[in-house]
Design an enzyme around this catalytic site. Sequence first.
Site, short mmCIF file in Angstrom:
data_model
loop_
_atom_site.label_atom_id
_atom_site.label_comp_id
_atom_site.label_asym_id
_atom_site.label_seq_id
_atom_site.Cartn_x
_atom_site.Cartn_y
_atom_site.Cartn_z
N TYR A 94 1.79 -3.59 13.69
CA TYR A 94 2.71 -2.58 14.20
C TYR A 94 3.09 -2.83 15.66
O TYR A 94 3.74 -2.01 16.28
CB TYR A 94 2.09 -1.18 14.06
CG TYR A 94 1.99 -0.74 12.62
CD1 TYR A 94 1.19 -1.44 11.73
CD2 TYR A 94 2.72 0.34 12.15
CE1 TYR A 94 1.11 -1.07 10.40
CE2 TYR A 94 2.63 0.72 10.82
CZ TYR A 94 1.83 0.01 9.95
OH TYR A 94 1.75 0.38 8.64
N ASP A 146 -1.88 6.82 1.93
CA ASP A 146 -0.99 7.35 0.88
C ASP A 146 -1.67 7.27 -0.49
O ASP A 146 -1.55 8.18 -1.30
CB ASP A 146 0.34 6.57 0.84
CG ASP A 146 1.38 7.15 1.81
OD1 ASP A 146 0.98 7.53 2.92
OD2 ASP A 146 2.57 7.20 1.45
N ASP A 206 -8.29 -5.25 -1.14
CA ASP A 206 -7.78 -5.19 -2.52
C ASP A 206 -8.83 -4.57 -3.44
O ASP A 206 -8.54 -3.70 -4.26
CB ASP A 206 -7.29 -6.55 -3.03
CG ASP A 206 -8.05 -7.74 -2.47
OD1 ASP A 206 -8.93 -7.53 -1.62
OD2 ASP A 206 -7.78 -8.88 -2.89
N LYS A 208 -9.59 -7.73 5.36
CA LYS A 208 -9.18 -8.92 4.60
C LYS A 208 -9.63 -10.15 5.40
O LYS A 208 -8.86 -11.08 5.66
CB LYS A 208 -7.65 -8.89 4.40
CG LYS A 208 -7.12 -9.89 3.41
CD LYS A 208 -7.31 -9.48 1.96
CE LYS A 208 -6.88 -10.59 1.02
NZ LYS A 208 -7.19 -10.30 -0.39
N ASP A 245 -2.60 2.72 6.85
CA ASP A 245 -1.34 3.34 6.46
C ASP A 245 -1.22 3.38 4.94
O ASP A 245 -0.96 4.42 4.32
CB ASP A 245 -0.20 2.51 7.08
CG ASP A 245 1.15 3.20 7.00
OD1 ASP A 245 1.23 4.27 6.39
OD2 ASP A 245 2.13 2.65 7.55
#
Length: 324
Positions: free
Chosen positions: A113, A221, A193, A160, A217
Amino acid sequence: GIGPEVVGAAVRVLESTGLSFRWENETAGAGALATEGTALPERVLTSVRKNKLALKGPTGTPVGSGHRSINVDLRKRLDLYANLRPVKTLPGVKSRYDNVDLIVVRENTEDLYSGLEHVVVPGVVESIKIITEKASTRIARFAFEYARTHGRKRISSVHKANIMKLSDGLFLDCCRAVAKGYPEISYDEIIVDNACMQLVLDPTRFDMLLLENLYGDIVSDLCAGFIGGLGMAPGANIGEDSAIFEAVHGSAPDIAGKNLANPMALILSGAMMLDHLGEHAAAGRVRAAVHAVLREGAKLTRDLGGTAGTIEIAEAIALKVAGA
Ligand code: NAI
């Protein structure tokens, strides 16, 4: 988007607590861009810096071109480094899962970001992911302090680092170093994942999730889906000096201006703001009123299977708060 509608609803409910508020209304986003030529006028920052507190509606960001996200700008310029997003099962809301009680802690100032993108040669674009020891240590400390003060037992860092060995590796090194100072809180790590798959199978397996900006982020959701969707998921952006309270959801242009938006996520963000101010009794009354409206099930917005409008929901919650 739905910003003005859900902010209006949340203000109505907060005022029904009987606490005395003095609001400064500041327009940002599309409205400000149209009239002032900037989506984030300086007066907005000045207001938040002065009051150290804001209740914020969502603002849209154009895809692929156009102005930068004012959410990212606000978080970076006010150094609101911690994005705190509680995900808790709510009474009466249909979901595949019962008893979800997760805390998502997302780093809010760096990662992909940073907005550092450029064309290397036509057809090749580079986006730079920034991870620093300072920001990673700071967010890890925030998460562990939160766990300690709120009786949480376990923090899982989501990463990750098998692929991004340096950047996510640094994030994990910082989390591990901070974890050593909190022996009473168990600490583990999970690749993002696999974390998504484990969450969808059984979100109750987790207690607190600690994530970099982008993973945080996306996973936020995902987690909102466990408790009835984006209309139910509150949040806070917290810094050393100030804090901005806002829902996880975005500006929902598909339902904007139609009195269809569920205001509960922002109302519950308002309850988090009251807690932040030490007004725990009022916060509790707001949450209890939301729960009562959900339990009764007579007034629900469309996303929860009802036909009530944003204003009606706010009114029903406000009446319960005032009568409580
Ligand atoms: P979104 O969260 O706005 O909407 C996704 C879906 O959820 C839509 O179908 C929408 O109608 C529904 N939804 C969202 N909030 C709802 C509510 N309160 N009640 C009922 N339904 C609701 O995400 P989307 O469509 O990806 O993004 C739209 C815009 O919002 C984009 O410009 C994005 O940049 C911005 N955004 C802003 C955020 C913020 O201001 N903090 C956060 C996320 C996105």
